[in-house]
Design a protein around this motif. Structure first.
Motif, PDB file in Angstrom:
ATOM      1  N   GLY A  46      10.328   3.575 -14.848  1.00  0.00           N
ATOM      2  CA  GLY A  46       9.662   2.756 -15.844  1.00  0.00           C
ATOM      3  C   GLY A  46       8.335   2.165 -15.393  1.00  0.00           C
ATOM      4  O   GLY A  46       7.704   1.428 -16.159  1.00  0.00           O
ATOM      5  N   ARG A  47       7.881   2.486 -14.191  1.00  0.00           N
ATOM      6  CA  ARG A  47       6.621   1.944 -13.688  1.00  0.00           C
ATOM      7  C   ARG A  47       5.597   3.068 -13.543  1.00  0.00           C
ATOM      8  O   ARG A  47       5.924   4.166 -13.081  1.00  0.00           O
ATOM      9  CB  ARG A  47       6.833   1.246 -12.340  1.00  0.00           C
ATOM     10  CG  ARG A  47       7.781   0.056 -12.432  1.00  0.00           C
ATOM     11  CD  ARG A  47       7.934  -0.631 -11.074  1.00  0.00           C
ATOM     12  NE  ARG A  47       8.442   0.285 -10.065  1.00  0.00           N
ATOM     13  CZ  ARG A  47       8.200   0.148  -8.746  1.00  0.00           C
ATOM     14  NH1 ARG A  47       7.434  -0.835  -8.328  1.00  0.00           N
ATOM     15  NH2 ARG A  47       8.720   0.996  -7.895  1.00  0.00           N
ATOM     16  N   VAL A  48       4.348   2.760 -13.890  1.00  0.00           N
ATOM     17  CA  VAL A  48       3.300   3.772 -13.878  1.00  0.00           C
ATOM     18  C   VAL A  48       2.539   3.714 -12.557  1.00  0.00           C
ATOM     19  O   VAL A  48       1.910   2.708 -12.232  1.00  0.00           O
ATOM     20  CB  VAL A  48       2.319   3.565 -15.052  1.00  0.00           C
ATOM     21  CG1 VAL A  48       1.185   4.585 -14.986  1.00  0.00           C
ATOM     22  CG2 VAL A  48       3.056   3.655 -16.379  1.00  0.00           C
ATOM     23  N   PHE A  49       2.619   4.813 -11.773  1.00  0.00           N
ATOM     24  CA  PHE A  49       1.813   4.961 -10.569  1.00  0.00           C
ATOM     25  C   PHE A  49       0.523   5.672 -10.956  1.00  0.00           C
ATOM     26  O   PHE A  49       0.552   6.814 -11.435  1.00  0.00           O
ATOM     27  CB  PHE A  49       2.563   5.773  -9.511  1.00  0.00           C
ATOM     28  CG  PHE A  49       3.640   5.000  -8.803  1.00  0.00           C
ATOM     29  CD1 PHE A  49       3.450   4.573  -7.499  1.00  0.00           C
ATOM     30  CD2 PHE A  49       4.838   4.685  -9.445  1.00  0.00           C
ATOM     31  CE1 PHE A  49       4.430   3.847  -6.838  1.00  0.00           C
ATOM     32  CE2 PHE A  49       5.825   3.962  -8.803  1.00  0.00           C
ATOM     33  CZ  PHE A  49       5.628   3.538  -7.492  1.00  0.00           C
ATOM     34  N   MET A  50      -0.593   4.984 -10.747  1.00  0.00           N
ATOM     35  CA  MET A  50      -1.871   5.529 -11.206  1.00  0.00           C
ATOM     36  C   MET A  50      -2.350   6.674 -10.333  1.00  0.00           C
ATOM     37  O   MET A  50      -1.995   6.789  -9.157  1.00  0.00           O
ATOM     38  CB  MET A  50      -2.936   4.433 -11.255  1.00  0.00           C
ATOM     39  CG  MET A  50      -3.446   4.006  -9.883  1.00  0.00           C
ATOM     40  SD  MET A  50      -4.778   2.796 -10.018  1.00  0.00           S
ATOM     41  CE  MET A  50      -3.859   1.375 -10.596  1.00  0.00           C
ATOM     42  N   SER A  51      -3.171   7.509 -10.910  1.00  0.00           N
ATOM     43  CA  SER A  51      -3.783   8.631 -10.220  1.00  0.00           C
ATOM     44  C   SER A  51      -4.588   8.160  -9.014  1.00  0.00           C
ATOM     45  O   SER A  51      -5.287   7.155  -9.062  1.00  0.00           O
ATOM     46  CB  SER A  51      -4.695   9.386 -11.188  1.00  0.00           C
ATOM     47  OG  SER A  51      -5.655  10.133 -10.493  1.00  0.00           O
ATOM     48  N   ASP A  52      -4.490   8.904  -7.930  1.00  0.00           N
ATOM     49  CA  ASP A  52      -5.240   8.583  -6.703  1.00  0.00           C
ATOM     50  C   ASP A  52      -6.737   8.582  -6.971  1.00  0.00           C
ATOM     51  O   ASP A  52      -7.477   7.724  -6.495  1.00  0.00           O
ATOM     52  CB  ASP A  52      -4.884   9.621  -5.623  1.00  0.00           C
ATOM     53  CG  ASP A  52      -5.374   9.190  -4.240  1.00  0.00           C
ATOM     54  OD1 ASP A  52      -6.391   8.472  -4.166  1.00  0.00           O
ATOM     55  OD2 ASP A  52      -4.753   9.573  -3.240  1.00  0.00           O
ATOM     56  N   LYS A  53      -7.202   9.535  -7.745  1.00  0.00           N
ATOM     57  CA  LYS A  53      -8.643   9.627  -8.021  1.00  0.00           C
ATOM     58  C   LYS A  53      -9.140   8.392  -8.769  1.00  0.00           C
ATOM     59  O   LYS A  53     -10.240   7.893  -8.512  1.00  0.00           O
ATOM     60  CB  LYS A  53      -8.943  10.897  -8.824  1.00  0.00           C
ATOM     61  CG  LYS A  53      -8.862  12.169  -8.007  1.00  0.00           C
ATOM     62  CD  LYS A  53      -9.314  13.359  -8.823  1.00  0.00           C
ATOM     63  CE  LYS A  53      -9.351  14.632  -7.970  1.00  0.00           C
ATOM     64  NZ  LYS A  53     -10.396  14.549  -6.913  1.00  0.00           N
ATOM     65  N   LEU A  54      -8.328   7.890  -9.683  1.00  0.00           N
ATOM     66  CA  LEU A  54      -8.750   6.710 -10.437  1.00  0.00           C
ATOM     67  C   LEU A  54      -8.686   5.435  -9.602  1.00  0.00           C
ATOM     68  O   LEU A  54      -9.298   4.426  -9.954  1.00  0.00           O
ATOM     69  CB  LEU A  54      -7.884   6.563 -11.690  1.00  0.00           C
ATOM     70  CG  LEU A  54      -8.074   7.665 -12.737  1.00  0.00           C
ATOM     71  CD1 LEU A  54      -7.071   7.510 -13.869  1.00  0.00           C
ATOM     72  CD2 LEU A  54      -9.493   7.639 -13.295  1.00  0.00           C
TER      73      LEU A  54
END
Length: 835
Positions: A46-54
């Motif tokens: 349920g948790r969003v891990f953001m993109s490394d590039k962003l």
């Protein structure tokens, strides 16, 4: 455009986390979740891990290598990774407070990088989290770090030698302020552990007794709780109980953030089989790293009793009784099934790699013997060097091994020539040889190093003050900070030299102690001061900012303490008088600092020069212990004392240490007792201008204490302002500190407890209480006149009275002076020049 996308992603991540946490009741102020090496976001539990590039604008790295495994699952944070070939740093802007730092590792093969062979270190600005770390299988490392002094967190990844570092995913998430608060008790021994808020913690075990594995989506703080079956020694002695619906969170006690219902609602219970004669313990065995203290949190919830006051049991840690006849319902104001937690700290750094926790029946009469445990957390506490892992804290977060392997490269880049490196090494060895030939009276000082680092006597390298620079400060920067040692900036003078107020380029105010080559205190004390303060960090110890040893200078740079010395607030200046409460709080702070020295590492450190001039006060009058030039490592575990020449300050010197040359932590306790009388009476510890019986403060005040009339000699400004019970407790504490023999004196932990109790007694009357204005209920109404005390504390050589510390050559032999009265020694003092 990139920054806009990044900001949008942060907002999406925070909103997502907010909606998830809203259900759980806790919303983190900061919530950074990064899917390292991935170009897409991933939702996990349920948790969003953001993109490394962003998230790349959070990172400073010499290279950008984004790796993906052959599986390359779009929903798994462990299938991608970022590889670091050089020192790299993540920087997060954070609100102050505790935060989880979770590092996710899963080694896989990518091109020429075999991640299972990677060797690297991870550190924050203040702590080493991992050192020379190698990982062979999937693992998550969880830490709790308190962000106090800054508004950001820097995580540095430093490859060891020619290796590289990697990371699959990263979490930096706020923790509720109440999760780690208060002072936990020591397991199996009296006293409280002070300063938990300054500790970094590493989760070693988090266990759900009697229940299943708890995953992050069932925990408000996204924690993982493992079942206890693999840790139980005798599984046939227990039974599992589950009554999750019955759990009650009582206001003021445990909350869902402390532990979820799935932990409190299950337990492992002693299986007595209704046999009233059952008598055994249930034991769990846990692996830990030796050399560290551990924080233990026990979770209890009586889900087995049918009525109040039915369950009584004992709790043990390593065979030590921690809680006797625990009755949970009485703790929780007669609530059944109430969630309750208890915190403990192991008393000394573990010498073994095991912690055993047991529960067993109480001797109190019950229908049948039983005991329960619902959950347990074991967390490693950083050592005195700020480490949670082996190795040494060096610039950039690298290990000592890394440093040694990179010395050639660093110096080669700096000077451009291997020949210069050889010359520098030769000069260093020459300086080291000359340094060994110096004694305390040497007039020539040799620089500690030629490359900006220094090795202590035990071979460890002095730690850096942060990840970007070592403790060594250029002379030009020191001169700039002090306007070339402008005399108008001089704020004091001591045995070592003058002290100047300065300001560094970043605006930090500092105190600059510049050594005087003619001083009796030289290279040895300079070196000891650096080695000691570089190892310790505590709110009640003055922090070392750096040192300078260029051009035969010996300069120490400390944090600036706005209100100067405790001594200056007691006598000899025109500063306003301190209230009794302020004095007690200053004594408490000083005692905490000394208690930390005595207990904060695998070996105690003895200050050896405790006095009011070495207790400094910041802008809030918070006390910090200073001047560690005479400090000495305490005895080994199997020893009772350290045999060493006598050093210290007259009037504060432990008479047993003086007679026998046997140093223990109790020598500091004696000196602190003298400081307490100094605080109470506001006069110098040695004043030759007074009558013979009054010359020595400790002896004179003890006569009044023995007569039960301490109120006759208190500072006149305190008359009518000290409650009798507070003064009585204070006097009793000083009396114990000044016992003739060290074995009869309390520990600094016990002194601290008594001082805190004296403060509670002083505060016992609430504002507006009629007793508060009734002078007959206060101490000190008898008139008493003192001379104008403007004398400094007297410092004298054992043989000759002169400026500086009491010092005797280490090679000399002083006969046992057990039969000599200290009065006779003190009565010979005629000089009053101070340090």
């Amino acid at each position: 455009m990139g920054s806009e996308k990044f900001g949008f992603l942060i907002r999406v991540s925070l909103i997502s986390s907010f909606l998830i946490c809203l259900c759980h009741g806790y919303v983190p102020l900061n919530n950074y979740l990064i899917n390292c090496g991935s170009s897409t976001n991933v939702t996990v539990t349920g948790r969003v891990f953001m993109s490394d590039k962003l998230a790349s604008n959070l990172l400073t790295s010499p290279s950008e290598i984004l790796a993906a495994s052959n599986r390359n699952s779009n929903s798994d944070i462990y299938q991608t990774a970022r590889i670091f070939t050089g020192v790299s740093k993540y920087r997060f802007s954070l609100a102050k407070g505790r935060h989880w730092i979770r590092l996710h590792f899963n080694p896989f093969h990518y091109q020429t990088f075999q991640m299972g062979s990677a060797k690297f270190s991870v550190s924050s600005q203040t702590h080493v989290l991992l050192s020379d770390f190698t990982v062979k299988s999937r693992v998550m490392k969880e830490y709790s770090v308190n962000i106090v002094a800054t508004d950001h967190l820097e995580l540095t990844f430093a490859p060891s030698g020619d290796s590289f570092a990697f990371l699959n995913a990263l979490e930096v998430v706020s923790v509720p302020d109440t999760l780690f608060s208060g002072d936990p008790s020591f397991a199996g021994s009296p006293g409280k552990f002070q300063g938990l808020s300054w500790q970094a913690l590493e989760t070693v075990h988090r266990v759900n007794m009697g229940g299943p594995r708890v995953t992050p989506n069932n925990d408000t703080l996204s924690r993982i709780w493992e079942p206890d079956s693999e840790f139980l020694i005798e599984k046939n002695l227990v039974k599992s109980v589950s009554k999750i619906a019955s759990v009650v969170y009582v206001p003021g006690f445990a909350t869902e953030e402390t532990a979820p219902r799935t932990v409190y609602g299950t337990c492992t219970e002693m299986n007595s089989a209704d046999n009233p004669t059952s008598n055994f313990n249930v034991t769990w065995d846990f692996n830990v790293d030796p050399g560290f203290q551990y924080f233990l949190r026990f979770h209890f919830c009586d889900i087995v009793s049918k009525a109040l006051n039915q369950l009584y049991f004992n709790v043990y840690v390593d065979s030590m009784l921690v809680v006797k006849s625990l009755d949970l319902s009485s703790y929780l104001y007669n609530t059944l099934s109430g969630a309750y937690s208890m915190d403990y700290v192991t008393g000394l750094a573990k010498q073994t790699n095991r912690i055993r926790v047991s529960i067993g029946p109480s001797t109190l009469h019950t229908s049948y013997p039983t005991a329960i445990l619902n959950g347990l957390e074991i967390m490693k506490m950083n050592n005195s060097k700020g480490q949670l892992s082996g190795g040494t804290f060096l610039p950039g977060g690298s290990s000592s091994t890394t440093k040694k392997k990179n010395v050639g490269m660093i110096i080669g880049v700096t000077v451009g020539s291997l020949l210069v490196l050889v010359v520098l090494v030769g000069l260093f060895l020459l300086c080291k040889k000359r340094g060994r030939d110096l004694d305390d009276h040497s007039k020539t000082w040799i620089p500690l190093s030629s490359n900006g680092t220094n090795s202590s006597s035990n071979g460890t390298t002095i730690a850096s003050i942060n990840s970007n620079s070592s403790y060594r400060i250029p002379l030009a920067a020191v001169k700039e900070a002090t306007n070339s040692f402008d005399e108008n900036r001089a704020i004091g003078v001591g045995g070592f030299g003058k002290v100047y107020k300065g300001e560094l380029r970043d605006g930090m105010k500092v105190a600059v102690k510049r050594g005087n080559p003619k001083s009796q205190q030289g290279f040895a004390e300079f070196k000891t001061e650096i080695e000691t303060l570089s190892q310790f960090r505590h709110r009640h110890l003055v922090s070392l900012i750096g040192y300078c040893d260029e051009n035969n200078e010996m300069i120490l740079v400390y944090e600036y303490m706005e209100n100067g010395t405790l001594k200056s607030h007691l006598y000899g200046s025109n500063l306003p008088s301190l209230s009794w409460k302020q004095r007690l709080e200053i004594c408490i702070g000083s005692a905490r600092g000394l208690h930390y020295l005595h207990t904060g590492d695998s070996k105690p450190v003895i200050h050896r020069d405790v006095k009011s001039a070495n207790i400094l006060l910041d802008e809030n009058l918070m006390a910090k212990v200073a001047d560690f030039g005479l400090s000495k490592t305490g005895p080994e575990i199997d020893q009772t004392h350290v045999s060493t020449a006598v050093k210290g300050s007259f009037g504060y010197l432990d008479p047993e240490y003086f007679r026998r040359q046997q140093l223990t932590e109790k020598s500091d306790v004696y000196s602190f007792g003298v400081v307490m009388f100094e605080v109470l009476c506001a006069r110098p510890v040695i004043d030759p201008t007074l009558t013979r019986e009054m010359v020595n403060l400790a002896e004179w005040a003890m006569k009044w204490q023995n007569k039960g009339q301490l109120e006759h000699i208190i500072d006149p400004s305190l008359r009518g302002k000290i409650r009798p019970d507070s003064l009585r407790k204070f006097g009793e504490t000083v009396e114990k500190c000044l016992a003739d023999y060290g074995v009869d004196r309390p520990s600094m932990g016990d002194v601290l407890w008594n001082l805190e109790y004296a403060l509670q007694l002083q505060d016992a009357v609430v504002d507006g209480d009629p007793e508060e204005d009734n002078s007959t209920n206060m101490i000190g109404e008898l008139p008493l006149r003192f001379n104008d005390f403007n004398h400094g504390d007297t410092r004298v050589n054992v043989s000759v009275a002169r400026e500086g510390k009491i010092q005797e050559e280490e090679e000399s032999s002083v006969s046992d002076l057990s039969g000599v009265s200290m009065s006779k020694v003190f009565s010979q003092l005629i000089k009053s020049e101070g340090r």
